[in-house]
Design a protein around this motif. Sequence first.
Motif, PDB file in Angstrom:
ATOM      1  N   LEU A   1      -1.834   4.240   0.958  1.00 21.17           N
ATOM      2  CA  LEU A   1      -3.244   4.397   0.605  1.00 21.17           C
ATOM      3  C   LEU A   1      -4.082   4.536   1.872  1.00 21.17           C
ATOM      4  O   LEU A   1      -3.642   4.182   2.977  1.00 21.17           O
ATOM      5  CB  LEU A   1      -3.714   3.190  -0.198  1.00 21.17           C
ATOM      6  N   ARG A   2      -5.295   5.043   1.709  1.00 24.61           N
ATOM      7  CA  ARG A   2      -6.243   5.125   2.830  1.00 24.61           C
ATOM      8  C   ARG A   2      -6.876   3.740   3.008  1.00 24.61           C
ATOM      9  O   ARG A   2      -7.748   3.340   2.243  1.00 24.61           O
ATOM     10  CB  ARG A   2      -7.309   6.183   2.553  1.00 24.61           C
TER      11      ARG A   2
ATOM     12  N   THR B   1       2.923   4.934  -3.077  1.00 23.41           N
ATOM     13  CA  THR B   1       1.707   5.218  -3.847  1.00 23.41           C
ATOM     14  C   THR B   1       1.401   6.720  -3.931  1.00 23.41           C
ATOM     15  O   THR B   1       0.256   7.103  -4.133  1.00 23.41           O
ATOM     16  CB  THR B   1       0.509   4.474  -3.228  1.00 23.41           C
TER      17      THR B   1
ATOM     18  N   LEU C   1      -7.940   8.590  -2.354  1.00 18.51           N
ATOM     19  CA  LEU C   1      -7.424   7.268  -2.014  1.00 18.51           C
ATOM     20  C   LEU C   1      -6.089   7.297  -1.291  1.00 18.51           C
ATOM     21  O   LEU C   1      -5.668   6.278  -0.737  1.00 18.51           O
ATOM     22  CB  LEU C   1      -7.273   6.416  -3.278  1.00 18.51           C
ATOM     23  N   ALA C   2      -5.421   8.427  -1.294  1.00 25.37           N
ATOM     24  CA  ALA C   2      -4.057   8.498  -0.757  1.00 25.37           C
ATOM     25  C   ALA C   2      -4.037   9.213   0.586  1.00 25.37           C
ATOM     26  O   ALA C   2      -4.632  10.277   0.756  1.00 25.37           O
ATOM     27  CB  ALA C   2      -3.140   9.222  -1.739  1.00 25.37           C
TER      28      ALA C   2
ATOM     29  N   THR D   1     -10.771   2.293  -1.622  1.00 27.99           N
ATOM     30  CA  THR D   1      -9.392   1.892  -1.902  1.00 27.99           C
ATOM     31  C   THR D   1      -9.342   0.449  -2.389  1.00 27.99           C
ATOM     32  O   THR D   1      -8.642   0.120  -3.352  1.00 27.99           O
ATOM     33  CB  THR D   1      -8.529   2.045  -0.643  1.00 27.99           C
TER      34      THR D   1
ATOM     35  N   PRO E   1       0.817  -1.218   0.000  1.00 30.78           N
ATOM     36  CA  PRO E   1       0.000   0.000   0.000  1.00 30.78           C
ATOM     37  C   PRO E   1       0.850   1.267   0.000  1.00 30.78           C
ATOM     38  O   PRO E   1       0.340   2.357  -0.152  1.00 30.78           O
ATOM     39  CB  PRO E   1      -0.779  -0.121   1.305  1.00 30.78           C
TER      40      PRO E   1
ATOM     41  N   ASP F   1     -10.879   3.089   3.892  1.00 32.25           N
ATOM     42  CA  ASP F   1     -11.899   3.463   2.907  1.00 32.25           C
ATOM     43  C   ASP F   1     -12.097   2.296   1.944  1.00 32.25           C
ATOM     44  O   ASP F   1     -11.148   1.863   1.278  1.00 32.25           O
ATOM     45  CB  ASP F   1     -11.442   4.711   2.146  1.00 32.25           C
TER      46      ASP F   1
END
Length: 258
Positions: free
Chosen positions: A191-192, A143, A153-154, A198, A140, A195
Amino acid sequence: GLEISAADAPGLAAGLHTLTQLLEPVTDGWVVPALLIDDAPRFAYRGLMLDVARHFFPVDDVCAVIDRAASLKLTHLHLHLTDDQGWRLELRAHPALTDAASASAVGGDPGGFYTREDYERIVVYAADRHITVVPEIDLPGHTHAVGLAYPRLAADPVVTPELAAEAAARGEALPAAGTPYTGLGVGFSSLRLDDEATFDFVADVLGELARLTPGPYLHLGGDAAFGTAPEEYDAFLSRVTQLVADLGKVPITWHDAG
């Protein structure tokens, strides 16, 4: 005379490469020493990694690397397609990745990306030389480039004192959300993972990559995400490696993920 025998086509190709290594030029031609070689590889997976994310290389350069790898009897090309500095593979499901996140590279060098046709050409060129392409989509962490295309998403960059000191020593700018990153620091992006969007994104990306890749492996990265809690990191990798397995591929990660 010369005789080369092998159990299969890759073995025969390896024998031909051995022959070319033995050739010695003389005034009126070539000489091959008189000898008998009974050879077999110690390892079935003999690989080379080419990082096209930090510095982009066009298709012809990748093919030239494949030729050299084949001459050394290597069997796998690990193609590092994504990192903080750029996203290098066109995907129909998410064209914004190359539209917004492919133009940068380390040191301000020009970026670039492979179209789906480019990637297919690389895969076929390698297969013709008995080399399997192993594509990597780093997850992850590594990114930051994803955040240029899909900020939601980040996670925000995590700048540690060590990262700041290294950047200062190299004269690099620190990573900032929404800004292309051209430095060499690692570990600041992720990444998150809280969520579900993602995971939808990851499923889209890996699903399309699996369909483009005839080889058995997909590399997921899985290293240097210092801002991600260990339990979230473990849960993410467990879920995503299972996703890859469900796609009919073998997941590979860096040692950090073990």
